[in-house]
Design a protein around this motif. Structure first.
Motif, PDB file in Angstrom:
ATOM      1  N   MET A  79     -11.721  14.968   1.105  1.00  9.45           N
ATOM      2  CA  MET A  79     -12.199  14.115   0.015  1.00  9.45           C
ATOM      3  C   MET A  79     -13.674  14.376  -0.257  1.00  9.45           C
ATOM      4  N   ALA A  80     -14.434  14.588   0.791  1.00 12.33           N
ATOM      5  CA  ALA A  80     -15.862  14.863   0.611  1.00 12.33           C
ATOM      6  C   ALA A  80     -16.086  16.172  -0.138  1.00 12.33           C
ATOM      7  N   SER A  81     -15.166  17.130   0.030  1.00 10.62           N
ATOM      8  CA  SER A  81     -15.288  18.417  -0.655  1.00 10.62           C
ATOM      9  C   SER A  81     -14.901  18.332  -2.124  1.00 10.62           C
ATOM     10  N   GLY A  82     -14.239  17.234  -2.501  1.00 11.48           N
ATOM     11  CA  GLY A  82     -13.796  17.066  -3.879  1.00 11.48           C
ATOM     12  C   GLY A  82     -12.415  17.611  -4.158  1.00 11.48           C
ATOM     13  N   SER A  83     -11.740  18.142  -3.138  1.00 12.89           N
ATOM     14  CA  SER A  83     -10.410  18.725  -3.356  1.00 12.89           C
ATOM     15  C   SER A  83      -9.284  17.708  -3.282  1.00 12.89           C
ATOM     16  N   VAL A  84      -9.587  16.489  -2.834  1.00  9.85           N
ATOM     17  CA  VAL A  84      -8.593  15.418  -2.703  1.00  9.85           C
ATOM     18  C   VAL A  84      -9.157  14.164  -3.351  1.00  9.85           C
ATOM     19  N   GLN A  85      -8.312  13.469  -4.124  1.00 11.22           N
ATOM     20  CA  GLN A  85      -8.762  12.241  -4.790  1.00 11.22           C
ATOM     21  C   GLN A  85      -8.309  10.968  -4.057  1.00 11.22           C
ATOM     22  N   ILE A  86      -7.127  11.004  -3.463  1.00  8.69           N
ATOM     23  CA  ILE A  86      -6.604   9.856  -2.722  1.00  8.69           C
ATOM     24  C   ILE A  86      -6.165  10.339  -1.352  1.00  8.69           C
ATOM     25  N   GLY A  87      -6.428   9.539  -0.327  1.00  5.26           N
ATOM     26  CA  GLY A  87      -6.033   9.973   1.003  1.00  5.26           C
ATOM     27  C   GLY A  87      -5.693   8.832   1.931  1.00  5.26           C
ATOM     28  N   GLU A  88      -4.910   9.162   2.944  1.00  6.84           N
ATOM     29  CA  GLU A  88      -4.579   8.232   4.017  1.00  6.84           C
ATOM     30  C   GLU A  88      -5.533   8.473   5.180  1.00  6.84           C
ATOM     31  N   ALA A  89      -6.120   7.405   5.692  1.00  4.61           N
ATOM     32  CA  ALA A  89      -7.006   7.535   6.851  1.00  4.61           C
ATOM     33  C   ALA A  89      -6.988   6.227   7.621  1.00  4.61           C
ATOM     34  N   GLY A  90      -7.275   6.315   8.899  1.00  7.17           N
ATOM     35  CA  GLY A  90      -7.360   5.121   9.724  1.00  7.17           C
ATOM     36  C   GLY A  90      -8.698   4.429   9.542  1.00  7.17           C
ATOM     37  N   SER A  91      -8.792   3.210  10.060  1.00  4.78           N
ATOM     38  CA  SER A  91     -10.009   2.428   9.896  1.00  4.78           C
ATOM     39  C   SER A  91     -11.216   3.107  10.519  1.00  4.78           C
ATOM     40  N   SER A  92     -11.021   3.886  11.584  1.00  5.17           N
ATOM     41  CA  SER A  92     -12.157   4.566  12.209  1.00  5.17           C
ATOM     42  C   SER A  92     -12.733   5.667  11.310  1.00  5.17           C
ATOM     43  N   PRO A  93     -11.925   6.620  10.817  1.00  6.99           N
ATOM     44  CA  PRO A  93     -12.512   7.622   9.918  1.00  6.99           C
ATOM     45  C   PRO A  93     -13.013   7.025   8.601  1.00  6.99           C
ATOM     46  N   ILE A  94     -12.391   5.939   8.129  1.00  2.00           N
ATOM     47  CA  ILE A  94     -12.902   5.285   6.910  1.00  2.00           C
ATOM     48  C   ILE A  94     -14.286   4.704   7.179  1.00  2.00           C
ATOM     49  N   ALA A  95     -14.445   4.051   8.333  1.00  2.95           N
ATOM     50  CA  ALA A  95     -15.750   3.484   8.692  1.00  2.95           C
ATOM     51  C   ALA A  95     -16.794   4.586   8.821  1.00  2.95           C
ATOM     52  N   ALA A  96     -16.401   5.715   9.400  1.00  3.85           N
ATOM     53  CA  ALA A  96     -17.328   6.832   9.537  1.00  3.85           C
ATOM     54  C   ALA A  96     -17.723   7.383   8.169  1.00  3.85           C
ATOM     55  N   ALA A  97     -16.746   7.501   7.269  1.00  2.00           N
ATOM     56  CA  ALA A  97     -17.021   8.017   5.928  1.00  2.00           C
ATOM     57  C   ALA A  97     -17.972   7.099   5.169  1.00  2.00           C
ATOM     58  N   ALA A  98     -17.726   5.795   5.265  1.00  2.00           N
ATOM     59  CA  ALA A  98     -18.601   4.834   4.596  1.00  2.00           C
ATOM     60  C   ALA A  98     -20.010   4.897   5.171  1.00  2.00           C
ATOM     61  N   SER A  99     -20.120   5.052   6.479  1.00  2.00           N
ATOM     62  CA  SER A  99     -21.429   5.141   7.132  1.00  2.00           C
ATOM     63  C   SER A  99     -22.202   6.362   6.649  1.00  2.00           C
ATOM     64  N   GLN A 100     -21.467   7.419   6.315  1.00  2.00           N
ATOM     65  CA  GLN A 100     -22.096   8.648   5.843  1.00  2.00           C
ATOM     66  C   GLN A 100     -22.338   8.643   4.338  1.00  2.00           C
TER      67      GLN A 100
END
Length: 337
Positions: A79-100
């Protein structure tokens, strides 16, 4: 099951799709823009049957490129690369993504993990409780909910990451390492979980840790800019997922159900494993999604707490000022109307 069963389900899905199409408002994405890349994983959830049915494509007119990933961290990177618009992720990687600072929004709770992720020790490893893991080798997908739960479980008994050997492996790699005897334990989800349990012992589950304040979930996240241009698609998506979850809740599928065959094909499970795997999760209803427990506040709280834990463990460098910004109940609210 009678031969008329699949026909009735097809008619019902067609009717629901027609209803959703009729409800779409002006200003939906132009036909030329009606395409999306959707990153999914191998969690055993009712949504897989909806994916295979083609009902979402029929209801929206979108071309959907389904891409399977080995873990939430991989999904977030795509998703960060722009190649995916919607994705499934757990609360831990979502929290990490938001933090970044990744500009995404959590808009649907795919599942409450409950007992669907477990720490399993190999038979003969000498591990019967978390404290026995000192000096052992444990495999887990890094920055996943299972990784978060593993670190939390170790911390509860006074063990740090220096006290064990933790290997970063995707679920298929974990299965292979388990078969080779390379690891003593793993914290993982189905379909790999069902297989390692055949020659291992469950030490602790995500549900046990959730009851002690470390709740985890899997969710759907979307690129915020893409979401603003494709609102109708997201409303249709959550409407259909809610209907699929409700159908399963009303009459849980047996191993011979066509929906189970669809779930097994996408996840790599066997049909015999699927019913028990589905039962290990909890799937919030459309009404519960918008409640204070989830998108109405609880999810943001869980992301905040998870992010703080990840920072303490050195997994993220800084915290976001407000994790509620990364959660929205907009599409659920529209679907409820």
């Amino acid at each position: 099951m009678t031969s008329a069963g699949p026909h009735r389900r097809a008619v019902a899905l067609a009717a629901l799709s027609a209803l959703v199409l009729g409800a779409q408002a002006p200003g939906a994405a132009r036909a030329a823009d009606r395409e999306v890349t959707f990153a999914h994983q191998d969690m055993v959830v009712p949504f897989r049957a909806l994916m295979e049915s083609g009902a979402l494509e029929k209801a929206t007119g979108y071309t959907i490129r389904w891409r399977k990933f080995g873990g939430g961290g991989d999904v977030i990177r795509a998703m960060a690369s722009g190649s995916v618009q919607i994705g499934e992720a757990g609360s831990s990687p979502i929290a990490a993504a938001a933090s970044q600072g990744l500009d995404i929004q959590l808009f649907w709770i795919l599942d409450e993990i409950a007992d669907a992720e477990q720490l399993v020790a190999r038979a003969g490893s000498g591990v019967t409780r978390v404290a026995d893991l000192r000096g052992k080798t444990i495999a887990v997908p890094f920055v996943s909910t299972a990784h978060y739960q593993l670190i939390a479980a170790l911390a509860e008994v006074g063990l740090g990451q220096a006290d064990v050997r933790i290997l970063n492996m995707r679920p298929p790699e974990i299965a292979a390492a388990w078969e080779r005897g390379d690891i003593d334990a793993t914290f993982v989800w189905d379909p790999v979980l069902a297989r390692v349990k055949k020659s291992g012992t469950v030490v602790v589950s995500a549900g046990d840790l959730a009851r002690r304040g470390k709740a985890t979930f899997d969710g759907l996240v979307v690129d915020r800019a893409w979401a603003s241009r494709n609102r109708d698609f997201l409303v249709t998506l959550v409407t259909l997922i809610a209907a699929q979850d409700a159908a399963h809740a009303a009459k849980p599928w047996g191993a011979d159900a066509p929906e189970v065959a669809a779930v097994a094909r996408i996840t790599g499970s066997t049909p015999a494993e699927v019913p028990a795997s589905l039962a290990a999760y909890r799937f919030p209803t459309l009404e519960a999604q918008a409640s204070p427990a989830w998108l109405g506040g609880g999810a943001a709280k869980a992301l905040t707490e998870t992010a703080a834990f990840l920072k303490a463990q050195g997994r993220v460098q800084a915290l976001a000022p407000d994790y509620a910004r990364f959660v929205t109940a907009e599409y659920v609210a529209a679907a409820r109307k």
